[in-house]
Design a protein around this motif. Structure first.
Motif, PDB file in Angstrom:
ATOM      1  N   ALA A   1       1.916   1.749  -3.487  1.00  0.00           N
ATOM      2  CA  ALA A   1       0.775   2.268  -4.243  1.00  0.00           C
ATOM      3  C   ALA A   1       0.562   3.751  -3.955  1.00  0.00           C
ATOM      4  CB  ALA A   1      -0.482   1.474  -3.896  1.00  0.00           C
TER       5      ALA A   1
ATOM      6  N   SER B   1      -0.509  -6.892  -7.022  1.00  0.00           N
ATOM      7  CA  SER B   1      -1.849  -7.454  -6.846  1.00  0.00           C
ATOM      8  C   SER B   1      -1.798  -8.963  -6.637  1.00  0.00           C
ATOM      9  CB  SER B   1      -2.729  -7.137  -8.065  1.00  0.00           C
ATOM     10  OG  SER B   1      -2.963  -5.755  -8.179  1.00  0.00           O
TER      11      SER B   1
ATOM     12  N   HIS C   1       4.925   1.448 -13.402  1.00  0.00           N
ATOM     13  CA  HIS C   1       3.589   1.500 -12.812  1.00  0.00           C
ATOM     14  C   HIS C   1       2.806   0.198 -12.988  1.00  0.00           C
ATOM     15  CE1 HIS C   1      -0.052   4.183 -11.861  1.00  0.00           C
ATOM     16  NE2 HIS C   1      -0.547   2.975 -12.072  1.00  0.00           N
TER      17      HIS C   1
ATOM     18  N   ALA D   1       0.824  -1.205   0.000  1.00  0.00           N
ATOM     19  CA  ALA D   1       0.000   0.000   0.000  1.00  0.00           C
ATOM     20  C   ALA D   1       0.862   1.260   0.000  1.00  0.00           C
ATOM     21  CB  ALA D   1      -0.941   0.005   1.208  1.00  0.00           C
TER      22      ALA D   1
ATOM     23  N   GLY E   1       0.719   6.474  -6.740  1.00  0.00           N
ATOM     24  CA  GLY E   1      -0.527   7.221  -6.910  1.00  0.00           C
ATOM     25  C   GLY E   1      -0.314   8.717  -6.886  1.00  0.00           C
TER      26      GLY E   1
ATOM     27  N   MET F   1      -4.336  -3.125  -0.946  1.00  0.00           N
ATOM     28  CA  MET F   1      -3.158  -2.572  -1.601  1.00  0.00           C
ATOM     29  C   MET F   1      -3.510  -1.255  -2.296  1.00  0.00           C
ATOM     30  SD  MET F   1      -0.933  -4.106  -4.747  1.00  0.00           S
ATOM     31  CE  MET F   1       0.133  -3.019  -5.695  1.00  0.00           C
ATOM     32  N   PHE F   2      -4.621  -1.240  -3.015  1.00  0.00           N
ATOM     33  CA  PHE F   2      -5.021  -0.034  -3.746  1.00  0.00           C
ATOM     34  C   PHE F   2      -5.472   1.076  -2.803  1.00  0.00           C
ATOM     35  CE2 PHE F   2      -4.896  -2.771  -7.395  1.00  0.00           C
ATOM     36  CZ  PHE F   2      -4.663  -1.928  -8.462  1.00  0.00           C
TER      37      PHE F   2
ATOM     38  N   PHE G   1       1.846  -2.580  -9.880  1.00  0.00           N
ATOM     39  CA  PHE G   1       0.491  -2.895  -9.453  1.00  0.00           C
ATOM     40  C   PHE G   1       0.081  -4.304  -9.876  1.00  0.00           C
ATOM     41  CE2 PHE G   1      -0.053   1.745  -8.987  1.00  0.00           C
ATOM     42  CZ  PHE G   1      -0.629   1.761  -7.727  1.00  0.00           C
TER      43      PHE G   1
ATOM     44  N   LEU H   1      -3.313   3.896  -3.026  1.00  0.00           N
ATOM     45  CA  LEU H   1      -3.594   4.769  -4.162  1.00  0.00           C
ATOM     46  C   LEU H   1      -4.662   5.792  -3.811  1.00  0.00           C
ATOM     47  CD1 LEU H   1      -2.868   5.170  -7.177  1.00  0.00           C
ATOM     48  CD2 LEU H   1      -4.701   3.569  -7.730  1.00  0.00           C
TER      49      LEU H   1
END
Length: 389
Positions: free
Chosen positions: A14, A115, A107, A11, A18, A134-135, A111, A138
């Motif tokens: 991310a 993921s 990128h 995270a 992000g 994880m997202f 991800f 972002l």
């Protein structure tokens, strides 16, 4: 979902990526003024990043298949850090454009591989939630990173934002090294076989859906700062607050998308795309008014990122025997939608149709995505019924 250290590290990565992806959207007017280019031309910085993600995702994934996962993720963040350092020292538009492409190359693979790693850390019935966890980095980037970079860009200059993002990259590299376990590379990696998987109908349709869904979001979000400045006549303080509101909506949407996608991916997509189309139509009419716009911007954020977990899980399920490549390419598809959305919004603006028309264009994209989900769902229903018999 209770976050564990590996998920927190992912995270954190991310979050850094992000911030660097979304920060220029809040900085667009400042960058355009400083470099002497128009808003649509500055918007191409968004498209260039997105196209770099689309190209870098399969390239990085296929060429690093035998690299241990922890080392690979750290190396990808190193590319991100280098690109942001180059952005920070850019003195002209072309150099900044090149720097954005370099930054973007990591990128999709980060991800995509991240993921798969996140999903492997939890039971099968919690995988969408793990991807959402994880997202979450972002979405937090949009809540904190983008508004702060917008404020810093206005007060200290846009280059200061990129210096700060590069520093985040260094911190993320350390966090990944300290918290991620040793993760060996897949032993059965076969690039040619994985490429063939991408040619399957269900995989291609899932990727197309990702492109359409993300374009609906970025057609409007790319130009959120000039919309609020020129149509709502907002101050930099209000614009920063709206970016925070939007980011909070993304955070809620990401959590809801992961929760409901674990129950039904298609139903989550249908409800979300319907909501997104309706919200953007409403935004087209109320964007001159600050108070109602703030409410709509939050709901728009919820609908936008509720799409991400189900879209990612849909592709991973369709390409179960090549998950790393498919997952990475889906991130590339997400950013292709980003590029298309930014280009469509820029074309609407350059054509003199006005900012409300940009929101309508985004709504049309969401409607196309909804139509595709309904068609694909109906095609799968007879197949499922036949299998049951």
């Amino acid at each position: 979902m209770k976050l564990n250290p590996p998920l927190l590290a992912l995270a954190a990565g991310a979050f850094g990526i992000g911030v660097t992806e979304f920060a220029p959207m809040g900085l667009l007017p400042v960058i355009a003024t400083d470099l002497g280019v128009s808003i649509p031309t500055a918007g191409l910085l968004i498209s260039a990043y997105a196209l770099g993600v689309m190209l870098g995702a399969p390239l990085m994934t296929l060429t690093t298949g035998r690299v241990p996962r922890r080392a690979l993720l750290i190396g990808l963040v190193a590319i991100f850090t280098l690109g942001n350092l180059l952005s920070a020292i850019s003195t002209d538009y072309n150099t900044l454009l090149i720097a954005r492409v370099i930054t973007s190359l990591n990128h999709g693979a980060f991800f995509g591989v991240g993921s798969i790693v996140a999903a492997s850390l939890v039971p099968p019935n919690r995988q969408a939630g793990a991807v959402a966890a994880m997202f979450m980095g972002l979405t937090i980037a949009t809540v904190l990173g983008v508004p702060l970079s917008t404020w810093a860009g206005d007060v200290l200059g846009w280059r200061a934002s990129f210096w700060a993002i590069a520093a985040i990259g260094l911190i993320v590299m350390i966090a990944l090294r300290l918290t991620l376990p040793k993760l060996p590379a897949p032993t059965d990696s076969n690039p040619l076989a994985e490429l063939k998987v991408l040619g399957r109908g269900p995989v291609l349709s899932a990727l197309v859906l990702t492109v359409i869904g993300s374009s609906a979001m970025f057609t409007v979000f790319t130009y959120i700062a000039p919309i609020l400045r020129d149509v709502t006549h907002a101050s930099i303080g209000f614009i920063t607050a709206m970016l925070v509101i939007y980011g909070l909506g993304l955070t809620v949407g990401n959590w809801l998308g992961g929760k409901f996608a674990d129950k039904s991916v298609d139903r989550t997509l249908i409800i979300t795309l319907t909501s997104l189309a309706a919200i953007l139509v409403v935004f087209a009419f109320i964007m001159p008014f600050a108070a109602p716009s703030s409410v709509v911007i939050f709901i728009w954020g919820v609908a936008s990122f509720a799409l991400v977990p189900p879209l990612q899980v849909r592709v991973m399920a369709a390409a179960a025997d090549a998950p790393n490549l498919a997952s990475s390419v889906n991130i590339g598809a997400f950013n292709l939608g980003n590029a298309i959305g930014a280009a469509v919004g820029g074309a609407v603006i350059a054509g003199g149709l006005g900012y409300p028309a940009v929101a309508i264009a985004g709504a049309v994209s969401a409607g196309l995505g909804l139509a595709l989900v309904l068609i694909l769902s109906r095609k799968r229903a007879p197949v499922a019924a036949s299998a049951a018999c």
